[in-house]
Write a protein that holds these residues in place. Structure first.
Motif, PDB file in Angstrom:
ATOM      1  N   LEU A  55      18.167  14.537 -33.225  1.00 50.45           N
ATOM      2  CA  LEU A  55      17.598  14.498 -34.572  1.00 50.45           C
ATOM      3  C   LEU A  55      16.830  13.209 -34.807  1.00 50.45           C
ATOM      4  CD1 LEU A  55      20.551  15.989 -36.624  1.00 50.45           C
ATOM      5  CD2 LEU A  55      18.381  17.087 -36.084  1.00 50.45           C
ATOM      6  N   ARG A  56      17.364  12.100 -34.334  1.00 44.86           N
ATOM      7  CA  ARG A  56      16.688  10.811 -34.490  1.00 44.86           C
ATOM      8  C   ARG A  56      15.347  10.830 -33.767  1.00 44.86           C
ATOM      9  NH1 ARG A  56      20.279   6.047 -32.704  1.00 44.86           N
ATOM     10  NH2 ARG A  56      21.490   7.901 -32.882  1.00 44.86           N
ATOM     11  N   ASN A  57      15.325  11.427 -32.570  1.00 40.09           N
ATOM     12  CA  ASN A  57      14.091  11.536 -31.809  1.00 40.09           C
ATOM     13  C   ASN A  57      13.065  12.365 -32.569  1.00 40.09           C
ATOM     14  OD1 ASN A  57      12.401  13.190 -29.623  1.00 40.09           O
ATOM     15  ND2 ASN A  57      12.873  11.145 -28.835  1.00 40.09           N
ATOM     16  N   ALA A  58      13.494  13.439 -33.191  1.00 42.99           N
ATOM     17  CA  ALA A  58      12.587  14.290 -33.960  1.00 42.99           C
ATOM     18  C   ALA A  58      11.978  13.517 -35.125  1.00 42.99           C
ATOM     19  CB  ALA A  58      13.322  15.524 -34.469  1.00 42.99           C
ATOM     20  N   VAL A  59      12.777  12.679 -35.779  1.00 43.76           N
ATOM     21  CA  VAL A  59      12.274  11.863 -36.883  1.00 43.76           C
ATOM     22  C   VAL A  59      11.241  10.868 -36.362  1.00 43.76           C
ATOM     23  CG1 VAL A  59      12.919  10.078 -38.557  1.00 43.76           C
ATOM     24  CG2 VAL A  59      14.313  12.133 -38.321  1.00 43.76           C
ATOM     25  N   GLU A  60      11.520  10.230 -35.230  1.00 45.60           N
ATOM     26  CA  GLU A  60      10.583   9.264 -34.660  1.00 45.60           C
ATOM     27  C   GLU A  60       9.256   9.919 -34.296  1.00 45.60           C
ATOM     28  OE1 GLU A  60      12.689   7.462 -31.425  1.00 45.60           O
ATOM     29  OE2 GLU A  60      13.985   6.332 -32.755  1.00 45.60           O
ATOM     30  N   VAL A  61       9.303  11.115 -33.737  1.00 42.40           N
ATOM     31  CA  VAL A  61       8.071  11.835 -33.388  1.00 42.40           C
ATOM     32  C   VAL A  61       7.291  12.163 -34.656  1.00 42.40           C
ATOM     33  CG1 VAL A  61       7.150  13.994 -32.457  1.00 42.40           C
ATOM     34  CG2 VAL A  61       8.917  12.757 -31.214  1.00 42.40           C
ATOM     35  N   HIS A  62       7.984  12.637 -35.683  1.00 41.79           N
ATOM     36  CA  HIS A  62       7.325  12.965 -36.945  1.00 41.79           C
ATOM     37  C   HIS A  62       6.670  11.725 -37.543  1.00 41.79           C
ATOM     38  CE1 HIS A  62       6.919  13.884 -41.235  1.00 41.79           C
ATOM     39  NE2 HIS A  62       6.711  15.124 -40.829  1.00 41.79           N
ATOM     40  N   GLU A  63       7.394  10.604 -37.560  1.00 43.97           N
ATOM     41  CA  GLU A  63       6.836   9.368 -38.115  1.00 43.97           C
ATOM     42  C   GLU A  63       5.648   8.878 -37.298  1.00 43.97           C
ATOM     43  OE1 GLU A  63      10.111   6.647 -38.445  1.00 43.97           O
ATOM     44  OE2 GLU A  63      10.812   7.570 -40.306  1.00 43.97           O
ATOM     45  N   HIS A  64       5.679   9.094 -36.004  1.00 41.02           N
ATOM     46  CA  HIS A  64       4.560   8.691 -35.156  1.00 41.02           C
ATOM     47  C   HIS A  64       3.286   9.421 -35.564  1.00 41.02           C
ATOM     48  CE1 HIS A  64       2.265   7.566 -31.614  1.00 41.02           C
ATOM     49  NE2 HIS A  64       1.969   8.854 -31.460  1.00 41.02           N
ATOM     50  N   PHE A  65       3.396  10.711 -35.809  1.00 40.06           N
ATOM     51  CA  PHE A  65       2.219  11.503 -36.140  1.00 40.06           C
ATOM     52  C   PHE A  65       1.850  11.473 -37.619  1.00 40.06           C
ATOM     53  CE2 PHE A  65       3.423  13.443 -32.074  1.00 40.06           C
ATOM     54  CZ  PHE A  65       2.200  13.310 -31.414  1.00 40.06           C
ATOM     55  N   PHE A  66       2.830  11.363 -38.489  1.00 38.12           N
ATOM     56  CA  PHE A  66       2.562  11.469 -39.917  1.00 38.12           C
ATOM     57  C   PHE A  66       2.862  10.205 -40.708  1.00 38.12           C
ATOM     58  CE2 PHE A  66       3.334  15.808 -38.479  1.00 38.12           C
ATOM     59  CZ  PHE A  66       2.163  16.408 -38.924  1.00 38.12           C
ATOM     60  N   GLY A  67       3.422   9.189 -40.068  1.00 43.42           N
ATOM     61  CA  GLY A  67       3.787   7.979 -40.789  1.00 43.42           C
ATOM     62  C   GLY A  67       5.023   8.229 -41.652  1.00 43.42           C
ATOM     63  N   LYS A  68       5.531   7.183 -42.223  1.00 47.19           N
ATOM     64  CA  LYS A  68       6.749   7.318 -43.022  1.00 47.19           C
ATOM     65  C   LYS A  68       6.470   7.967 -44.382  1.00 47.19           C
ATOM     66  CE  LYS A  68       9.365   3.695 -40.857  1.00 47.19           C
ATOM     67  NZ  LYS A  68      10.236   2.568 -40.997  1.00 47.19           N
ATOM     68  N   GLY A 107       4.564  10.568 -44.893  1.00 50.79           N
ATOM     69  CA  GLY A 107       4.293  11.989 -44.768  1.00 50.79           C
ATOM     70  C   GLY A 107       2.813  12.303 -44.635  1.00 50.79           C
ATOM     71  N   GLU A 108       1.978  11.273 -44.830  1.00 56.32           N
ATOM     72  CA  GLU A 108       0.534  11.437 -44.656  1.00 56.32           C
ATOM     73  C   GLU A 108       0.206  11.319 -43.179  1.00 56.32           C
ATOM     74  OE1 GLU A 108      -1.740  12.008 -47.081  1.00 56.32           O
ATOM     75  OE2 GLU A 108      -0.072  12.174 -48.495  1.00 56.32           O
ATOM     76  N   PRO A 109      -0.821  12.034 -42.711  1.00 56.83           N
ATOM     77  CA  PRO A 109      -1.224  11.907 -41.298  1.00 56.83           C
ATOM     78  C   PRO A 109      -1.549  10.457 -40.953  1.00 56.83           C
ATOM     79  CG  PRO A 109      -2.333  13.768 -42.301  1.00 56.83           C
ATOM     80  CD  PRO A 109      -1.620  13.022 -43.415  1.00 56.83           C
ATOM     81  N   ALA A 110      -1.117  10.000 -39.785  1.00 59.08           N
ATOM     82  CA  ALA A 110      -1.387   8.638 -39.319  1.00 59.08           C
ATOM     83  C   ALA A 110      -2.882   8.444 -39.098  1.00 59.08           C
ATOM     84  CB  ALA A 110      -0.604   8.347 -38.052  1.00 59.08           C
ATOM     85  N   LYS A 111      -3.338   7.228 -39.365  1.00 57.67           N
ATOM     86  CA  LYS A 111      -4.778   6.933 -39.179  1.00 57.67           C
ATOM     87  C   LYS A 111      -5.021   6.192 -37.910  1.00 57.67           C
ATOM     88  CE  LYS A 111      -5.637   6.954 -44.030  1.00 57.67           C
ATOM     89  NZ  LYS A 111      -5.950   6.285 -45.236  1.00 57.67           N
TER      90      LYS A 111
END
Length: 66
Positions: free
Chosen positions: A47-60, A62-66
């Motif tokens: 679950l922690r890994n899934a959160v890290e992947v999500h944050e990598h792509f969308f930032g904390k 929830g917006e897409p990373a720039k």
């Protein structure tokens, strides 16, 4: 063939769920308690890994990373 981060995370999740299912099938006792503990750690790591992947792509935020 190179596997994506998502497929690795999915495989980890599948393994964690399988470990938890196996532990639940064991008879009560110290062995089952230890197996349940290890399975829960695997699940938490997944679950922690899934959160890290999500944050990598969308930032904390929830917006897409720039």
């Amino acid at each position: 063939m190179k596997r994506t981060q998502s497929s690795l995370a999915n495989e980890r999740n599948i393994r964690a769920v399988a470990a938890l299912d196996e532990a639940r099938e064991m008879p009560p006792g110290d062995g089952r308690a230890e197996a349940m503990h290890k399975a829960m750690i695997l699940r938490a790591m997944s679950l922690r890994n899934a959160v890290e992947v999500h944050e990598h792509f969308f930032g904390k935020s929830g917006e897409p990373a720039k």
